[in-house]
Design a protein around this motif. Structure first.
Motif, PDB file in Angstrom:
ATOM      1  N   VAL A 105       8.633  -1.809   1.289  1.00  0.00           N
ATOM      2  CA  VAL A 105       7.426  -2.300   1.958  1.00  0.00           C
ATOM      3  C   VAL A 105       6.187  -1.603   1.402  1.00  0.00           C
ATOM      4  O   VAL A 105       5.172  -2.239   1.079  1.00  0.00           O
ATOM      5  CB  VAL A 105       7.528  -2.103   3.492  1.00  0.00           C
ATOM      6  CG1 VAL A 105       6.198  -2.384   4.178  1.00  0.00           C
ATOM      7  CG2 VAL A 105       8.617  -2.999   4.059  1.00  0.00           C
ATOM      8  N   VAL A 106       6.256  -0.289   1.248  1.00  0.00           N
ATOM      9  CA  VAL A 106       5.122   0.467   0.697  1.00  0.00           C
ATOM     10  C   VAL A 106       4.855   0.033  -0.741  1.00  0.00           C
ATOM     11  O   VAL A 106       3.699  -0.079  -1.165  1.00  0.00           O
ATOM     12  CB  VAL A 106       5.380   1.988   0.796  1.00  0.00           C
ATOM     13  CG1 VAL A 106       4.336   2.774   0.018  1.00  0.00           C
ATOM     14  CG2 VAL A 106       5.386   2.426   2.243  1.00  0.00           C
ATOM     15  N   GLY A 107       5.902  -0.243  -1.488  1.00  0.00           N
ATOM     16  CA  GLY A 107       5.734  -0.716  -2.868  1.00  0.00           C
ATOM     17  C   GLY A 107       5.004  -2.051  -2.936  1.00  0.00           C
ATOM     18  O   GLY A 107       4.129  -2.252  -3.783  1.00  0.00           O
ATOM     19  N   VAL A 108       5.332  -2.951  -2.028  1.00  0.00           N
ATOM     20  CA  VAL A 108       4.630  -4.244  -1.977  1.00  0.00           C
ATOM     21  C   VAL A 108       3.163  -4.031  -1.620  1.00  0.00           C
ATOM     22  O   VAL A 108       2.267  -4.629  -2.220  1.00  0.00           O
ATOM     23  CB  VAL A 108       5.328  -5.199  -0.981  1.00  0.00           C
ATOM     24  CG1 VAL A 108       4.479  -6.420  -0.709  1.00  0.00           C
ATOM     25  CG2 VAL A 108       6.695  -5.614  -1.511  1.00  0.00           C
ATOM     26  N   LEU A 109       2.897  -3.155  -0.648  1.00  0.00           N
ATOM     27  CA  LEU A 109       1.513  -2.834  -0.287  1.00  0.00           C
ATOM     28  C   LEU A 109       0.775  -2.208  -1.461  1.00  0.00           C
ATOM     29  O   LEU A 109      -0.398  -2.507  -1.707  1.00  0.00           O
ATOM     30  CB  LEU A 109       1.472  -1.889   0.917  1.00  0.00           C
ATOM     31  CG  LEU A 109       1.917  -2.468   2.254  1.00  0.00           C
ATOM     32  CD1 LEU A 109       1.983  -1.368   3.305  1.00  0.00           C
ATOM     33  CD2 LEU A 109       0.995  -3.590   2.686  1.00  0.00           C
ATOM     34  N   LEU A 110       1.459  -1.356  -2.201  1.00  0.00           N
ATOM     35  CA  LEU A 110       0.859  -0.704  -3.371  1.00  0.00           C
ATOM     36  C   LEU A 110       0.487  -1.719  -4.442  1.00  0.00           C
ATOM     37  O   LEU A 110      -0.616  -1.685  -4.986  1.00  0.00           O
ATOM     38  CB  LEU A 110       1.833   0.336  -3.939  1.00  0.00           C
ATOM     39  CG  LEU A 110       1.427   0.984  -5.263  1.00  0.00           C
ATOM     40  CD1 LEU A 110       0.153   1.792  -5.078  1.00  0.00           C
ATOM     41  CD2 LEU A 110       2.553   1.857  -5.781  1.00  0.00           C
ATOM     42  N   ILE A 111       1.386  -2.637  -4.704  1.00  0.00           N
ATOM     43  CA  ILE A 111       1.111  -3.662  -5.717  1.00  0.00           C
ATOM     44  C   ILE A 111      -0.081  -4.511  -5.302  1.00  0.00           C
ATOM     45  O   ILE A 111      -0.975  -4.798  -6.107  1.00  0.00           O
ATOM     46  CB  ILE A 111       2.368  -4.526  -5.966  1.00  0.00           C
ATOM     47  CG1 ILE A 111       3.434  -3.699  -6.683  1.00  0.00           C
ATOM     48  CG2 ILE A 111       2.024  -5.772  -6.776  1.00  0.00           C
ATOM     49  CD1 ILE A 111       4.788  -4.351  -6.733  1.00  0.00           C
TER      50      ILE A 111
END
Length: 190
Positions: free
Chosen positions: A25-31
């Motif tokens: 989830v954090v990775g998607v937000l980061l992208i």
């Protein structure tokens, strides 16, 4: 496994799975955050570069229009001054059609009015509008920097979650492996 006092493998796998899901989830937000920041920086940079170029031309035209120099009364100088004004008018009219913010559009309208007339007061208003327009673009660049800072925070969180997930999987397995290699009998209760 009687002497195994660390976290149980089943619990470790569950924690790792939850941590990896949070990392996803954090990775998607980061992208998404990095994409927004990149778009904002690219658009703001292009607009700021264009506005600085227009500002330089506007100051040259303003200096030529208000100068008392007799050399600027020659036909070549008047033609150059008029061609600069025409080019600026076209450029600002094109820029105005691409702006979505009403305040920015009003600033460009003031600049266009200043170019349309030789009145010193309106030209001073146009100059002030140009300065405000440049400041607003600089503000957009600072907002992009803030978005990039949030992306760095997301990156750190993503890295932390990933390390935690890996640790939850590796530590129990490594402890058991070391114990096995030392000759300990590992009993598994079923």
């Amino acid at each position: 496994m009687k002497d195994y006092t660390f976290i149980r493998p089943g619990i470790a796998v569950t924690i790792s799975a939850a941590t990896l899901l949070a990392a996803l989830v954090v990775g998607v937000l980061l992208i998404g955050s990095l994409g927004r920041a990149a778009r904002t920086v690219r658009q703001g940079g292009q607009t700021a570069q264009t506005l600085h170029r227009y500002n330089a031309a506007l100051e040259v035209w303003r200096g030529m229009a208000q100068s008392a120099d007799s050399g600027l009364d020659r036909p070549e100088a008047r033609q150059l001054r008029d061609s600069i004004r025409t080019a600026l008018t076209d450029n600002f009219a094109t820029l105005q059609t691409t702006l979505t913010d009403a305040t920015d559009s009003a600033m460009v309208r003031t600049i266009l009015e200043g170019l349309a007339t030789g009145d010193v007061e309106l030209t001073a208003d146009a100059r002030q509008a140009m300065i405000v327009l440049l400041a607003r673009q600089d503000s957009a660049m600072f907002q992009a920097a803030a978005t990039s800072q949030r992306a760095v925070l997301f990156s750190a969180l993503l890295l932390g979650l990933t390390v935690l997930a890996a640790g939850m999987l590796v530590i129990p397995m490594a402890w058991l492996y070391v114990r096995y290699k030392r000759g300990a009998v590992i009993e598994v209760k079923v």
